[in-house]
Scaffold this motif. Structure first.
Motif, PDB file in Angstrom:
ATOM      1  N   ASN A   1       0.799  -1.224   0.000  1.00  0.00           N
ATOM      2  CA  ASN A   1       0.000   0.000   0.000  1.00  0.00           C
ATOM      3  C   ASN A   1       0.834   1.279   0.000  1.00  0.00           C
ATOM      4  O   ASN A   1       0.286   2.374  -0.131  1.00  0.00           O
ATOM      5  CB  ASN A   1      -0.992  -0.004   1.158  1.00  0.00           C
ATOM      6  N   LEU A   2       2.146   1.155   0.107  1.00  0.00           N
ATOM      7  CA  LEU A   2       3.020   2.320   0.004  1.00  0.00           C
ATOM      8  C   LEU A   2       3.186   2.772  -1.447  1.00  0.00           C
ATOM      9  O   LEU A   2       3.664   3.870  -1.699  1.00  0.00           O
ATOM     10  CB  LEU A   2       4.405   1.997   0.577  1.00  0.00           C
ATOM     11  N   TYR A   3       2.784   1.915  -2.382  1.00  0.00           N
ATOM     12  CA  TYR A   3       3.039   2.169  -3.801  1.00  0.00           C
ATOM     13  C   TYR A   3       1.740   2.363  -4.570  1.00  0.00           C
ATOM     14  O   TYR A   3       0.697   1.816  -4.211  1.00  0.00           O
ATOM     15  CB  TYR A   3       3.852   1.009  -4.392  1.00  0.00           C
ATOM     16  N   GLU A   4       1.831   3.108  -5.633  1.00  0.00           N
ATOM     17  CA  GLU A   4       0.700   3.400  -6.497  1.00  0.00           C
ATOM     18  C   GLU A   4       0.340   2.196  -7.377  1.00  0.00           C
ATOM     19  O   GLU A   4      -0.814   2.015  -7.756  1.00  0.00           O
ATOM     20  CB  GLU A   4       1.079   4.593  -7.377  1.00  0.00           C
ATOM     21  N   SER A   5       1.310   1.398  -7.718  1.00  0.00           N
ATOM     22  CA  SER A   5       1.123   0.268  -8.630  1.00  0.00           C
ATOM     23  C   SER A   5       0.113  -0.739  -8.104  1.00  0.00           C
ATOM     24  O   SER A   5      -0.063  -0.901  -6.896  1.00  0.00           O
ATOM     25  CB  SER A   5       2.444  -0.463  -8.864  1.00  0.00           C
ATOM     26  N   TYR A   6      -0.531  -1.423  -9.036  1.00  0.00           N
ATOM     27  CA  TYR A   6      -1.401  -2.541  -8.725  1.00  0.00           C
ATOM     28  C   TYR A   6      -0.496  -3.760  -8.565  1.00  0.00           C
ATOM     29  O   TYR A   6       0.309  -4.062  -9.456  1.00  0.00           O
ATOM     30  CB  TYR A   6      -2.408  -2.754  -9.860  1.00  0.00           C
ATOM     31  N   ILE A   7      -0.591  -4.455  -7.441  1.00  0.00           N
ATOM     32  CA  ILE A   7       0.322  -5.556  -7.131  1.00  0.00           C
ATOM     33  C   ILE A   7      -0.486  -6.820  -6.872  1.00  0.00           C
ATOM     34  O   ILE A   7      -1.407  -6.826  -6.053  1.00  0.00           O
ATOM     35  CB  ILE A   7       1.199  -5.222  -5.908  1.00  0.00           C
ATOM     36  N   VAL A   8      -0.124  -7.880  -7.585  1.00  0.00           N
ATOM     37  CA  VAL A   8      -0.817  -9.160  -7.473  1.00  0.00           C
ATOM     38  C   VAL A   8       0.199 -10.232  -7.118  1.00  0.00           C
ATOM     39  O   VAL A   8       1.311 -10.254  -7.644  1.00  0.00           O
ATOM     40  CB  VAL A   8      -1.505  -9.513  -8.815  1.00  0.00           C
ATOM     41  N   LEU A   9      -0.199 -11.123  -6.224  1.00  0.00           N
ATOM     42  CA  LEU A   9       0.604 -12.299  -5.893  1.00  0.00           C
ATOM     43  C   LEU A   9      -0.052 -13.500  -6.561  1.00  0.00           C
ATOM     44  O   LEU A   9      -1.273 -13.634  -6.544  1.00  0.00           O
ATOM     45  CB  LEU A   9       0.632 -12.529  -4.384  1.00  0.00           C
ATOM     46  N   GLU A  10       0.762 -14.365  -7.132  1.00  0.00           N
ATOM     47  CA  GLU A  10       0.233 -15.558  -7.789  1.00  0.00           C
ATOM     48  C   GLU A  10       0.973 -16.783  -7.269  1.00  0.00           C
ATOM     49  O   GLU A  10       2.198 -16.804  -7.232  1.00  0.00           O
ATOM     50  CB  GLU A  10       0.416 -15.443  -9.297  1.00  0.00           C
ATOM     51  N   MET A  11       0.189 -17.773  -6.852  1.00  0.00           N
ATOM     52  CA  MET A  11       0.754 -19.027  -6.389  1.00  0.00           C
ATOM     53  C   MET A  11      -0.270 -20.127  -6.602  1.00  0.00           C
ATOM     54  O   MET A  11      -1.466 -19.903  -6.411  1.00  0.00           O
ATOM     55  CB  MET A  11       1.181 -18.958  -4.929  1.00  0.00           C
ATOM     56  N   ASP A  12       0.204 -21.268  -7.061  1.00  0.00           N
ATOM     57  CA  ASP A  12      -0.680 -22.409  -7.321  1.00  0.00           C
ATOM     58  C   ASP A  12      -1.921 -21.998  -8.108  1.00  0.00           C
ATOM     59  O   ASP A  12      -3.038 -22.366  -7.774  1.00  0.00           O
ATOM     60  CB  ASP A  12      -1.105 -23.083  -6.012  1.00  0.00           C
ATOM     61  N   LYS A  13      -1.728 -21.199  -9.126  1.00  0.00           N
ATOM     62  CA  LYS A  13      -2.791 -20.731 -10.021  1.00  0.00           C
ATOM     63  C   LYS A  13      -3.831 -19.850  -9.336  1.00  0.00           C
ATOM     64  O   LYS A  13      -4.916 -19.640  -9.852  1.00  0.00           O
ATOM     65  CB  LYS A  13      -3.458 -21.901 -10.722  1.00  0.00           C
ATOM     66  N   LYS A  14      -3.528 -19.331  -8.147  1.00  0.00           N
ATOM     67  CA  LYS A  14      -4.385 -18.371  -7.453  1.00  0.00           C
ATOM     68  C   LYS A  14      -3.757 -16.996  -7.609  1.00  0.00           C
ATOM     69  O   LYS A  14      -2.535 -16.850  -7.534  1.00  0.00           O
ATOM     70  CB  LYS A  14      -4.479 -18.681  -5.959  1.00  0.00           C
ATOM     71  N   ARG A  15      -4.590 -15.994  -7.815  1.00  0.00           N
ATOM     72  CA  ARG A  15      -4.118 -14.614  -7.893  1.00  0.00           C
ATOM     73  C   ARG A  15      -4.837 -13.809  -6.822  1.00  0.00           C
ATOM     74  O   ARG A  15      -6.060 -13.871  -6.727  1.00  0.00           O
ATOM     75  CB  ARG A  15      -4.401 -14.030  -9.266  1.00  0.00           C
ATOM     76  N   VAL A  16      -4.057 -13.069  -6.022  1.00  0.00           N
ATOM     77  CA  VAL A  16      -4.651 -12.251  -4.963  1.00  0.00           C
ATOM     78  C   VAL A  16      -4.061 -10.849  -5.003  1.00  0.00           C
ATOM     79  O   VAL A  16      -2.910 -10.648  -5.371  1.00  0.00           O
ATOM     80  CB  VAL A  16      -4.454 -12.876  -3.558  1.00  0.00           C
ATOM     81  N   ASN A  17      -4.883  -9.891  -4.606  1.00  0.00           N
ATOM     82  CA  ASN A  17      -4.481  -8.494  -4.528  1.00  0.00           C
ATOM     83  C   ASN A  17      -3.591  -8.308  -3.300  1.00  0.00           C
ATOM     84  O   ASN A  17      -4.037  -8.513  -2.168  1.00  0.00           O
ATOM     85  CB  ASN A  17      -5.734  -7.616  -4.437  1.00  0.00           C
ATOM     86  N   ALA A  18      -2.352  -7.899  -3.511  1.00  0.00           N
ATOM     87  CA  ALA A  18      -1.393  -7.747  -2.407  1.00  0.00           C
ATOM     88  C   ALA A  18      -1.733  -6.586  -1.488  1.00  0.00           C
ATOM     89  O   ALA A  18      -1.208  -6.502  -0.378  1.00  0.00           O
ATOM     90  CB  ALA A  18       0.018  -7.558  -2.957  1.00  0.00           C
ATOM     91  N   LYS A  19      -2.649  -5.705  -1.891  1.00  0.00           N
ATOM     92  CA  LYS A  19      -3.009  -4.552  -1.072  1.00  0.00           C
ATOM     93  C   LYS A  19      -4.210  -4.823  -0.170  1.00  0.00           C
ATOM     94  O   LYS A  19      -4.625  -3.954   0.573  1.00  0.00           O
ATOM     95  CB  LYS A  19      -3.289  -3.348  -1.972  1.00  0.00           C
ATOM     96  N   SER A  20      -4.755  -6.024  -0.241  1.00  0.00           N
ATOM     97  CA  SER A  20      -5.944  -6.365   0.528  1.00  0.00           C
ATOM     98  C   SER A  20      -5.642  -7.465   1.536  1.00  0.00           C
ATOM     99  O   SER A  20      -5.314  -8.591   1.156  1.00  0.00           O
ATOM    100  CB  SER A  20      -7.054  -6.827  -0.424  1.00  0.00           C
ATOM    101  N   LEU A  21      -5.783  -7.149   2.817  1.00  0.00           N
ATOM    102  CA  LEU A  21      -5.547  -8.139   3.863  1.00  0.00           C
ATOM    103  C   LEU A  21      -6.538  -9.292   3.742  1.00  0.00           C
ATOM    104  O   LEU A  21      -6.184 -10.448   3.950  1.00  0.00           O
ATOM    105  CB  LEU A  21      -5.639  -7.494   5.247  1.00  0.00           C
ATOM    106  N   LEU A  22      -7.757  -8.990   3.347  1.00  0.00           N
ATOM    107  CA  LEU A  22      -8.752 -10.034   3.155  1.00  0.00           C
ATOM    108  C   LEU A  22      -8.334 -10.996   2.039  1.00  0.00           C
ATOM    109  O   LEU A  22      -8.477 -12.209   2.157  1.00  0.00           O
ATOM    110  CB  LEU A  22     -10.116  -9.407   2.833  1.00  0.00           C
ATOM    111  N   SER A  23      -7.791 -10.455   0.963  1.00  0.00           N
ATOM    112  CA  SER A  23      -7.351 -11.293  -0.159  1.00  0.00           C
ATOM    113  C   SER A  23      -6.176 -12.182   0.202  1.00  0.00           C
ATOM    114  O   SER A  23      -6.151 -13.362  -0.147  1.00  0.00           O
ATOM    115  CB  SER A  23      -6.958 -10.428  -1.355  1.00  0.00           C
ATOM    116  N   VAL A  24      -5.176 -11.632   0.879  1.00  0.00           N
ATOM    117  CA  VAL A  24      -3.973 -12.409   1.182  1.00  0.00           C
ATOM    118  C   VAL A  24      -4.123 -13.291   2.412  1.00  0.00           C
ATOM    119  O   VAL A  24      -3.303 -14.174   2.644  1.00  0.00           O
ATOM    120  CB  VAL A  24      -2.721 -11.496   1.333  1.00  0.00           C
TER     121      VAL A  24
END
Length: 86
Positions: A26-49
């Motif tokens: 959340n310090l950055y403007e960029s949209y950041i996604v984490l991908e693992m085991d074919k799952k993609r989650v929004n790195a800026k959302s605690l609920l997602s990660v």
């Protein structure tokens, strides 16, 4: 601009790491996604990660935006701090 990195997490992900990850993302403007085991989650959302607690393995970090390189570097620093890199 798009930036990508791939890491091997050697330690299981814990809640403290995930909270720090969201805070860092959340310090950055960029949209950041984490991908693992074919799952993609929004790195800026605690609920997602939140579902990643206990995960260990390959993780890809994708950042899109003007400051994507800084975002990737910031997350890399966090991974090194938590000793999660192989």
């Amino acid at each position: 601009m798009d930036c990508k990195l791939k890491w091997s997490l050697t330690k299981k992900v814990n809640r403290a790491f995930l909270m720090a990850l969201v805070e860092t993302a959340n310090l950055y403007e960029s949209y950041i996604v984490l991908e693992m085991d074919k799952k993609r989650v929004n790195a800026k959302s605690l609920l997602s990660v939140g579902g990643l607690v206990g995960y260990r393995g390959i993780i890809s970090i994708h950042a899109t935006g003007r400051d994507c390189e800084q975002a990737i570097n910031g997350i890399e620093t966090l991974l090194e701090k938590f000793g999660a890199l192989e």
